[in-house]
Scaffold this motif. Structure first.
Motif, PDB file in Angstrom:
ATOM      1  N   PRO A 171      23.270 -21.453 -26.661  1.00 37.21           N
ATOM      2  CA  PRO A 171      21.885 -20.974 -26.600  1.00 37.21           C
ATOM      3  C   PRO A 171      21.725 -19.627 -27.297  1.00 37.21           C
ATOM      4  N   SER A 172      20.511 -19.351 -27.710  1.00 36.60           N
ATOM      5  CA  SER A 172      20.220 -18.060 -28.329  1.00 36.60           C
ATOM      6  C   SER A 172      20.248 -16.959 -27.270  1.00 36.60           C
ATOM      7  N   ALA A 173      20.105 -15.728 -27.708  1.00 36.53           N
ATOM      8  CA  ALA A 173      20.159 -14.586 -26.790  1.00 36.53           C
ATOM      9  C   ALA A 173      19.073 -14.661 -25.723  1.00 36.53           C
ATOM     10  N   ASP A 174      17.940 -15.281 -26.065  1.00 34.19           N
ATOM     11  CA  ASP A 174      16.853 -15.394 -25.094  1.00 34.19           C
ATOM     12  C   ASP A 174      16.932 -16.678 -24.266  1.00 34.19           C
ATOM     13  N   GLY A 175      18.038 -17.421 -24.417  1.00 35.56           N
ATOM     14  CA  GLY A 175      18.257 -18.594 -23.597  1.00 35.56           C
ATOM     15  C   GLY A 175      17.727 -19.898 -24.150  1.00 35.56           C
ATOM     16  N   GLU A 176      17.065 -19.855 -25.295  1.00 33.49           N
ATOM     17  CA  GLU A 176      16.532 -21.085 -25.876  1.00 33.49           C
ATOM     18  C   GLU A 176      17.641 -21.909 -26.534  1.00 33.49           C
ATOM     19  N   LEU A 177      17.459 -23.214 -26.531  1.00 31.03           N
ATOM     20  CA  LEU A 177      18.448 -24.116 -27.108  1.00 31.03           C
ATOM     21  C   LEU A 177      18.392 -24.064 -28.635  1.00 31.03           C
ATOM     22  N   GLN A 178      19.570 -24.225 -29.240  1.00 30.66           N
ATOM     23  CA  GLN A 178      19.665 -24.220 -30.696  1.00 30.66           C
ATOM     24  C   GLN A 178      20.405 -25.474 -31.148  1.00 30.66           C
ATOM     25  N   TRP A 179      20.082 -25.898 -32.378  1.00 33.01           N
ATOM     26  CA  TRP A 179      20.552 -27.193 -32.840  1.00 33.01           C
ATOM     27  C   TRP A 179      21.053 -27.103 -34.281  1.00 33.01           C
ATOM     28  N   GLU A 180      21.998 -27.967 -34.585  1.00 35.27           N
ATOM     29  CA  GLU A 180      22.536 -28.137 -35.932  1.00 35.27           C
ATOM     30  C   GLU A 180      22.259 -29.587 -36.333  1.00 35.27           C
ATOM     31  N   LYS A 181      21.560 -29.783 -37.428  1.00 38.06           N
ATOM     32  CA  LYS A 181      21.021 -31.099 -37.757  1.00 38.06           C
ATOM     33  C   LYS A 181      21.952 -31.862 -38.697  1.00 38.06           C
ATOM     34  N   HIS A 182      22.233 -33.126 -38.339  1.00 40.99           N
ATOM     35  CA  HIS A 182      23.089 -34.002 -39.136  1.00 40.99           C
ATOM     36  C   HIS A 182      22.356 -35.315 -39.423  1.00 40.99           C
ATOM     37  N   GLU A 183      22.523 -35.829 -40.594  1.00 42.69           N
ATOM     38  CA  GLU A 183      21.999 -37.156 -40.926  1.00 42.69           C
ATOM     39  C   GLU A 183      23.061 -38.210 -40.658  1.00 42.69           C
ATOM     40  N   ILE A 184      22.649 -39.291 -40.001  1.00 46.05           N
ATOM     41  CA  ILE A 184      23.549 -40.414 -39.750  1.00 46.05           C
ATOM     42  C   ILE A 184      23.427 -41.467 -40.849  1.00 46.05           C
ATOM     43  N   ASP A 185      22.207 -41.882 -41.149  1.00 43.68           N
ATOM     44  CA  ASP A 185      21.999 -42.967 -42.111  1.00 43.68           C
ATOM     45  C   ASP A 185      20.581 -42.861 -42.659  1.00 43.68           C
ATOM     46  N   ASN A 186      20.445 -43.091 -43.955  1.00 44.61           N
ATOM     47  CA  ASN A 186      19.126 -43.031 -44.596  1.00 44.61           C
ATOM     48  C   ASN A 186      18.912 -44.224 -45.524  1.00 44.61           C
ATOM     49  N   SER A 187      19.614 -45.335 -45.233  1.00 49.15           N
ATOM     50  CA  SER A 187      19.627 -46.452 -46.177  1.00 49.15           C
ATOM     51  C   SER A 187      18.603 -47.540 -45.831  1.00 49.15           C
ATOM     52  N   TYR A 188      18.018 -47.497 -44.641  1.00 46.92           N
ATOM     53  CA  TYR A 188      16.988 -48.468 -44.268  1.00 46.92           C
ATOM     54  C   TYR A 188      15.968 -47.750 -43.394  1.00 46.92           C
ATOM     55  N   SER A 189      14.798 -48.333 -43.276  1.00 49.09           N
ATOM     56  CA  SER A 189      13.706 -47.656 -42.572  1.00 49.09           C
ATOM     57  C   SER A 189      13.382 -48.341 -41.255  1.00 49.09           C
ATOM     58  N   GLN A 190      12.524 -47.678 -40.459  1.00 49.33           N
ATOM     59  CA  GLN A 190      11.913 -48.231 -39.251  1.00 49.33           C
ATOM     60  C   GLN A 190      12.925 -48.532 -38.138  1.00 49.33           C
ATOM     61  N   ALA A 191      13.898 -47.649 -37.952  1.00 54.72           N
ATOM     62  CA  ALA A 191      14.828 -47.791 -36.818  1.00 54.72           C
ATOM     63  C   ALA A 191      14.116 -47.300 -35.561  1.00 54.72           C
ATOM     64  N   HIS A 192      13.218 -48.123 -35.053  1.00 49.85           N
ATOM     65  CA  HIS A 192      12.247 -47.720 -34.030  1.00 49.85           C
ATOM     66  C   HIS A 192      12.766 -47.882 -32.605  1.00 49.85           C
ATOM     67  N   ALA A 193      13.998 -48.317 -32.427  1.00 53.75           N
ATOM     68  CA  ALA A 193      14.610 -48.409 -31.105  1.00 53.75           C
ATOM     69  C   ALA A 193      16.084 -48.077 -31.238  1.00 53.75           C
ATOM     70  N   LEU A 194      16.593 -47.263 -30.320  1.00 54.03           N
ATOM     71  CA  LEU A 194      18.001 -46.871 -30.286  1.00 54.03           C
ATOM     72  C   LEU A 194      18.566 -47.216 -28.913  1.00 54.03           C
ATOM     73  N   HIS A 195      19.787 -47.719 -28.897  1.00 50.46           N
ATOM     74  CA  HIS A 195      20.406 -48.116 -27.629  1.00 50.46           C
ATOM     75  C   HIS A 195      21.879 -47.754 -27.680  1.00 50.46           C
ATOM     76  N   LEU A 196      22.398 -47.149 -26.601  1.00 46.74           N
ATOM     77  CA  LEU A 196      23.812 -46.818 -26.480  1.00 46.74           C
ATOM     78  C   LEU A 196      24.471 -47.778 -25.500  1.00 46.74           C
ATOM     79  N   ALA A 197      25.579 -48.412 -25.919  1.00 47.50           N
ATOM     80  CA  ALA A 197      26.319 -49.328 -25.050  1.00 47.50           C
ATOM     81  C   ALA A 197      27.743 -49.449 -25.571  1.00 47.50           C
ATOM     82  N   ASP A 198      28.680 -49.672 -24.671  1.00 43.26           N
ATOM     83  CA  ASP A 198      30.088 -49.786 -25.043  1.00 43.26           C
ATOM     84  C   ASP A 198      30.393 -51.244 -25.403  1.00 43.26           C
ATOM     85  N   LEU A 199      30.309 -51.553 -26.672  1.00 43.16           N
ATOM     86  CA  LEU A 199      30.492 -52.926 -27.140  1.00 43.16           C
ATOM     87  C   LEU A 199      31.956 -53.333 -27.249  1.00 43.16           C
ATOM     88  N   ASP A 200      32.859 -52.369 -27.446  1.00 43.41           N
ATOM     89  CA  ASP A 200      34.271 -52.706 -27.662  1.00 43.41           C
ATOM     90  C   ASP A 200      35.167 -52.325 -26.496  1.00 43.41           C
TER      91      ASP A 200
END
Length: 383
Positions: free
Chosen positions: A269-298
């Motif tokens: 957090p910053s000195a005043d306690g606010e959250l800070q972020w570092e931005k990363h791109e995962i994928d930009n090869s297709y559009s409209q990824a309008h739903a995300l789900h986390l699950a242990d498939l393996d």
């Protein structure tokens, strides 16, 4: 407003999967219509998970469609923004709860029980609540206050709308009723998510324009602290997950009406306690990824990210809107490397919800998804 974000755009893309390393899936198409919502429950109490998707439910193991309700088509959509399963009337049989994009009313559909399910009766429609809200992007059943009872929370796509939750409580007759609670008077936007962002052990609510910090006590009787610290585009839903294992929860989100899937690493957090972020791109090869789900498939103890193209999210008008359907999963390393693996390209896309369960009892999580490319059961066959 304090500048609470440090957004350092790093050129960190997703890597291609190693050949032969993908989990294989058996593709079973169950239906084809415009419906984009789906959920899982044991509707007939036979001990096996079934599927409900819009107009139909699909009993395990044959998944032959059985009727639930009639839903009108509207402007290239089905007038429903998702399915949610809960026993509303406390009779031991799971019902379906659903709202719609422009409809202020939220209805529940009563499971007709063993005789009605066998005969193929439609499920009786009942009004749960009239919210008065019309800009309904999606809705969620989520326990945000930790009382072991879910709230009904609708994402309003307009930026200055209030954040509203409806508490679901049983009355003296055992029936669930909904009570409106205003968590924040102004500040919303296209996108929503849930999780403990600041590490205080309490669930926060994320929206398209920032996040709401849960108060220490009596959260459903107080105004939540609004942090208007970002302006995301069509981020519905966001996932809160500690990607790099540093003890701070990170964000995974996507632009549901354009190209781009991202993860934001939470920094000190910053000195005043606010959250800070570092931005990363995962994928930009297709559009409209309008739903995300986390699950242990393996079954390695760490979840994968499941997403894909929401087919014709704006009837082909979004960037890349007419490109082929696709659905993928991403393995996630402790270093924040997202490696893409193909589930299907060219046939299966997504809608507004992605669900997982072990449908055939083989110990592996399978995927159920509904969208304008169809309703599908994707059986996990392992590597």
């Amino acid at each position: 407003m304090r500048n609470a974000l440090m957004l350092c755009l790093l050129a960190v893309g997703c890597s291609a999967a190693v050949a032969g390393d993908d989990i294989q899936f058996e593709i079973r198409k169950l239906a084809h219509d415009l419906n984009e919502g789906i959920d899982i429950a044991d509707f007939n109490k036979d001990g096996k998970p079934d599927i409900v998707a819009g107009r139909m439910w699909y009993p395990n193991p044959d998944f032959v469609p059985h009727p639930v309700r009639d839903i009108a088509d509207w402007n290239g959509y089905v007038t429903s923004h998702g399915d949610h399963t809960i026993d509303i009337d406390n009779d031991g049989y799971i019902d379906v709860l659903s709202g719609a994009f422009m409809d202020t009313k939220v209805f529940w559909y009563r499971n007709p029980g063993p005789d009605g399910l066998t005969r193929g009766l439609r499920w009786k429609q009942n009004l749960l609540v009239d919210t008065g809200a019309v800009h309904n992007e999606a809705a969620y059943l989520h326990d945000i206050d930790g009382d072991h009872a879910p709230e009904w929370i609708t994402n309003d796509w307009t930026d200055k709308a209030p954040l509203i939750a409806h508490q679901l409580k049983r009355n003296d007759k055992g029936l669930i009723t909904a009570s409106k609670v205003t968590l924040g008077p102004s500040g919303h936007g296209h996108g929503i998510g849930f999780g403990d962002l600041n590490g205080d052990g309490r669930q926060d609510v994320l929206v398209g324009t920032g996040w709401y910090e849960q108060p220490k006590a009596d959260p459903m009787s107080k105004t939540w602290i609004y942090h208007p610290v970002w302006k995301m585009k069509a981020c519905c839903p966001m996932q809160v997950f500690d990607v790099d294992g540093d003890g701070r929860n990170d964000l995974i989100w996507s632009n549901g009406h354009d190209y781009g899937i991202y993860w934001w690493r939470q920094l000190e957090p910053s000195a005043d306690g606010e959250l800070q972020w570092e931005k990363h791109e995962i994928d930009n090869s297709y559009s409209q990824a309008h739903a995300l789900h986390l699950a242990d498939l393996d079954n390695d103890g760490r979840p994968e990210l499941i997403t894909g193209k929401r087919v014709w999210a704006h009837n082909g008008k979004d960037p890349g809107g007419n490109e082929p359907p696709c659905i993928y999963y991403y393995t996630i390393s402790r270093e924040g490397k997202f490696s893409r693996h193909t589930i299907n390209e060219g046939q299966v896309g997504i809608g507004l919800q992605i669900r997982t369960a072990d449908f055939n009892g083989d110990g592996r999580l399978d995927i159920a998804v509904a969208g304008k490319s169809g309703t599908y059961l994707l059986l996990n066959k392992g590597r």
